[in-house]
Scaffold this motif. Sequence first.
Motif, PDB file in Angstrom:
ATOM      1  N   GLN A 143       0.388   8.871  -5.411  1.00 20.85           N
ATOM      2  CA  GLN A 143       0.049   7.452  -5.411  1.00 20.85           C
ATOM      3  C   GLN A 143       1.182   6.654  -6.048  1.00 20.85           C
ATOM      4  OE1 GLN A 143      -1.977   9.849  -6.382  1.00 20.85           O
ATOM      5  NE2 GLN A 143      -3.942   9.636  -5.331  1.00 20.85           N
ATOM      6  N   GLN A 188      -6.958   8.989  -0.411  1.00 24.24           N
ATOM      7  CA  GLN A 188      -6.613   9.017  -1.832  1.00 24.24           C
ATOM      8  C   GLN A 188      -5.835   7.778  -2.277  1.00 24.24           C
ATOM      9  OE1 GLN A 188      -4.833  12.681  -3.165  1.00 24.24           O
ATOM     10  NE2 GLN A 188      -6.394  13.969  -2.214  1.00 24.24           N
ATOM     11  N   CYS A 235      -2.928   6.590  -0.904  1.00 24.99           N
ATOM     12  CA  CYS A 235      -1.476   6.704  -0.800  1.00 24.99           C
ATOM     13  C   CYS A 235      -0.926   5.804   0.303  1.00 24.99           C
ATOM     14  CB  CYS A 235      -1.079   8.153  -0.513  1.00 24.99           C
ATOM     15  SG  CYS A 235      -1.458   9.286  -1.866  1.00 24.99           S
TER      16      CYS A 235
END
Length: 336
Positions: A4, A28, A30
């Motif tokens: 990230q 997630q 990203c």
Amino acid sequence: MKLQGNKILITGADGFIGSHLTEELIRQGCDVRAFVMYNSFNSWGWLDASPVSIKSELDVFAGDIRDPHGVKAAMKGCQVVLHLAALIAIPYSYHSPDTYVDTNIKGTLNIVQAAKELGINKVVHTSTSEVYGSAQFVPITEDHPLQGQSPYSASKIGADQMAMSFYRSFNVPVAIIRPFNTYGPRQSARAVIPTIITQLANGKSDIRLGATNPTRDFNYVKDTVRGFIAIAEADQAIGEIINIGSNYEISVGEVAALISQIMGVNMTIETDNQRLRPEKSEVERLWADNAKARTLLGWEPVYGGKEGLKRGLKETVEWFTDPNNLNSYKAGVYNI
């Protein structure tokens, strides 16, 4: 290094493993640039079937991994590259080996050369358990000799060596993931598990397969994706080659019996000679030692052992037997 906050390029994002990895990283939070194979239909491969919530977050780059200029353009502005783009069908490598050199070796050279020039922070290069050939000892550690038993495996050995040469020669931060036999939703029907499922799902009871005695270490795609992420985030993985496997060995014939049981269908297996590898090319045994992944990354398979394999197969069967998915496959055609 946490993913990230970094721009991540995934080559082969339109393929089987690549699409699962792309979706998981988007979930997630990203920032992902998906490198897909250019085509006149503007198809993003399996990413076309991704939820709108995934596709709306994607930065898609259509290109060709064999083109160094396009590869470098795709990598600009990225800090991390997860390199999955490759030709992977073993039977087709007997037919057209030259394309495997161009795609797998030269494509990897394009990635690491651009990484050197652009100062990329991390490159995760995708290897394969096929580079080991038939096991000389089991379980197979990363120190096992490499044996090019097919043009495909030879090209991947070359690609792995090219990637590591840039780490050793120019300190390019390369890590190599070496997945064993990944399976799951979206896999090509040229692979044995989808071959069995799609034939049974289309009403066949006489299943046509190649050799059923060889053993494999089957790794569910969710575990493989977790392996990619673990290696990408681990600074200690730089300069390392890491097996990602379930540490469970099973024959192709036994897997066919498990699938038959899960699907509730009686079947017989017929040997299809066109599906057999040349005798000296067949890889008779693969069984992963995953101790390095456990120690270095803290990774271990969630779908490990026979029970884990059964769970993964059930999820795979459920996906393939959905008519919307099954219709994407030509079960009556042998795919090389």
